[in-house]
Motif scaffolding. Sequence first.
Motif, PDB file in Angstrom:
ATOM      1  N   TYR A 282     -11.272  21.160  -5.253  1.00  0.00           N
ATOM      2  CA  TYR A 282      -9.879  20.707  -5.256  1.00  0.00           C
ATOM      3  C   TYR A 282      -9.292  20.736  -6.669  1.00  0.00           C
ATOM      4  O   TYR A 282      -8.152  21.172  -6.871  1.00  0.00           O
TER       5      TYR A 282
ATOM      6  N   ARG B   5       2.322  25.056  -8.015  1.00  0.00           N
ATOM      7  CA  ARG B   5       2.486  23.601  -8.097  1.00  0.00           C
ATOM      8  C   ARG B   5       3.115  23.308  -9.448  1.00  0.00           C
ATOM      9  O   ARG B   5       2.660  23.834 -10.466  1.00  0.00           O
TER      10      ARG B   5
ATOM     11  N   ASP C 181      -0.415   4.393 -13.434  1.00  0.00           N
ATOM     12  CA  ASP C 181      -0.468   4.434 -11.971  1.00  0.00           C
ATOM     13  C   ASP C 181       0.078   5.737 -11.392  1.00  0.00           C
ATOM     14  O   ASP C 181      -0.310   6.136 -10.284  1.00  0.00           O
ATOM     15  N   MET C 182       0.940   6.404 -12.139  1.00  0.00           N
ATOM     16  CA  MET C 182       1.554   7.635 -11.603  1.00  0.00           C
ATOM     17  C   MET C 182       0.678   8.865 -11.801  1.00  0.00           C
ATOM     18  O   MET C 182       0.960   9.918 -11.240  1.00  0.00           O
ATOM     19  N   TRP C 183      -0.386   8.741 -12.606  1.00  0.00           N
ATOM     20  CA  TRP C 183      -1.268   9.877 -12.873  1.00  0.00           C
ATOM     21  C   TRP C 183      -2.584   9.711 -12.125  1.00  0.00           C
ATOM     22  O   TRP C 183      -3.148   8.619 -12.066  1.00  0.00           O
ATOM     23  N   PRO C 184      -3.128  10.797 -11.589  1.00  0.00           N
ATOM     24  CA  PRO C 184      -4.350  10.669 -10.783  1.00  0.00           C
ATOM     25  C   PRO C 184      -5.626  10.467 -11.608  1.00  0.00           C
ATOM     26  O   PRO C 184      -5.780  11.045 -12.684  1.00  0.00           O
ATOM     27  N   ASN C 185      -6.522   9.663 -11.059  1.00  0.00           N
ATOM     28  CA  ASN C 185      -7.901   9.628 -11.549  1.00  0.00           C
ATOM     29  C   ASN C 185      -8.529  10.981 -11.229  1.00  0.00           C
ATOM     30  O   ASN C 185      -8.238  11.578 -10.198  1.00  0.00           O
TER      31      ASN C 185
ATOM     32  N   ILE D 220     -10.536   8.101 -15.554  1.00  0.00           N
ATOM     33  CA  ILE D 220      -9.722   7.080 -14.872  1.00  0.00           C
ATOM     34  C   ILE D 220      -8.398   7.026 -15.622  1.00  0.00           C
ATOM     35  O   ILE D 220      -8.359   6.664 -16.798  1.00  0.00           O
ATOM     36  N   SER D 221      -7.319   7.386 -14.941  1.00  0.00           N
ATOM     37  CA  SER D 221      -6.051   7.606 -15.632  1.00  0.00           C
ATOM     38  C   SER D 221      -5.461   6.324 -16.177  1.00  0.00           C
ATOM     39  O   SER D 221      -5.772   5.217 -15.714  1.00  0.00           O
TER      40      SER D 221
ATOM     41  N   GLY E  45     -15.035  12.000 -10.378  1.00  0.00           N
ATOM     42  CA  GLY E  45     -15.656  12.083  -9.063  1.00  0.00           C
ATOM     43  C   GLY E  45     -14.852  12.879  -8.044  1.00  0.00           C
ATOM     44  O   GLY E  45     -15.243  12.959  -6.882  1.00  0.00           O
ATOM     45  N   GLN E  46     -13.742  13.458  -8.495  1.00  0.00           N
ATOM     46  CA  GLN E  46     -12.938  14.269  -7.572  1.00  0.00           C
ATOM     47  C   GLN E  46     -13.697  15.559  -7.225  1.00  0.00           C
ATOM     48  O   GLN E  46     -14.523  16.026  -8.010  1.00  0.00           O
ATOM     49  N   LYS E  47     -13.434  16.109  -6.057  1.00  0.00           N
ATOM     50  CA  LYS E  47     -14.090  17.344  -5.634  1.00  0.00           C
ATOM     51  C   LYS E  47     -13.750  18.484  -6.604  1.00  0.00           C
ATOM     52  O   LYS E  47     -12.577  18.715  -6.927  1.00  0.00           O
ATOM     53  N   ALA E  48     -14.774  19.218  -7.056  1.00  0.00           N
ATOM     54  CA  ALA E  48     -14.579  20.304  -8.019  1.00  0.00           C
ATOM     55  C   ALA E  48     -13.672  21.398  -7.452  1.00  0.00           C
ATOM     56  O   ALA E  48     -12.811  21.932  -8.166  1.00  0.00           O
TER      57      ALA E  48
END
Lengths: 100, 100
Positions: free
Chosen positions: B60, B73, B48-52, B44-45, B55-58
């Motif tokens: 992705y 990117r 606010d500007m950095w992503p959590n 959990i970042s 649980g994100q898809k592996a």
Amino acid sequence: MKQLMKITFILATFFSSHAFAAGDIEAGKAKAATCVACHGSAGISTQDMWPNLAGQKAGYLAIALKAYKDGTRKNAIMSGMATSLSDDDIINLAAYYSSL
Amino acid sequence: MKQLMKITFILATFFSSHAFAAGDIEAGKAKAATCVACHGSAGISTQDMWPNLAGQKAGYLAIALKAYKDGTRKNAIMSGMATSLSDDDIINLAAYYSSL
């Protein structure tokens, strides 16, 4: 010193009301109708290659959508999706998905 | 028809063992030591500007890291972070964060 504090206060007010505007969750939900095909009806994506958006940081989501819109981040699907979004749409979508 | 099924089976085996390799969660956790400063000790970042990442898809996560590594990117922080990652590191990090 007093002048410096005044400037700091003005800058803080500006950034808190603009750069990190809260966004309208309900308006974001309405705008998300086209997002659900890939990112799922509850922000959990339907394929492993696509990111979950549920509970993601609103600031990051807004940065990502703006980057797709202005072309600094490229993706065959998302670049097309983001071009039609207004700044308000982006803030509202970010608020909606971060709220899930 | 039998030949076609055989080819399909070989392709399916190839893709399931390579493109979508499961990854080593423990190895990913060890490699994540440098990620925690921004993305938090539990994915959990911290801003606010950095992503959590929790649980994100592996799939992705792996795509994102590969895109940072190959320069498709760009991000001032992440481009530098990703250059030193091997393909195995990427798969392991993706497995670790998606497991949280």
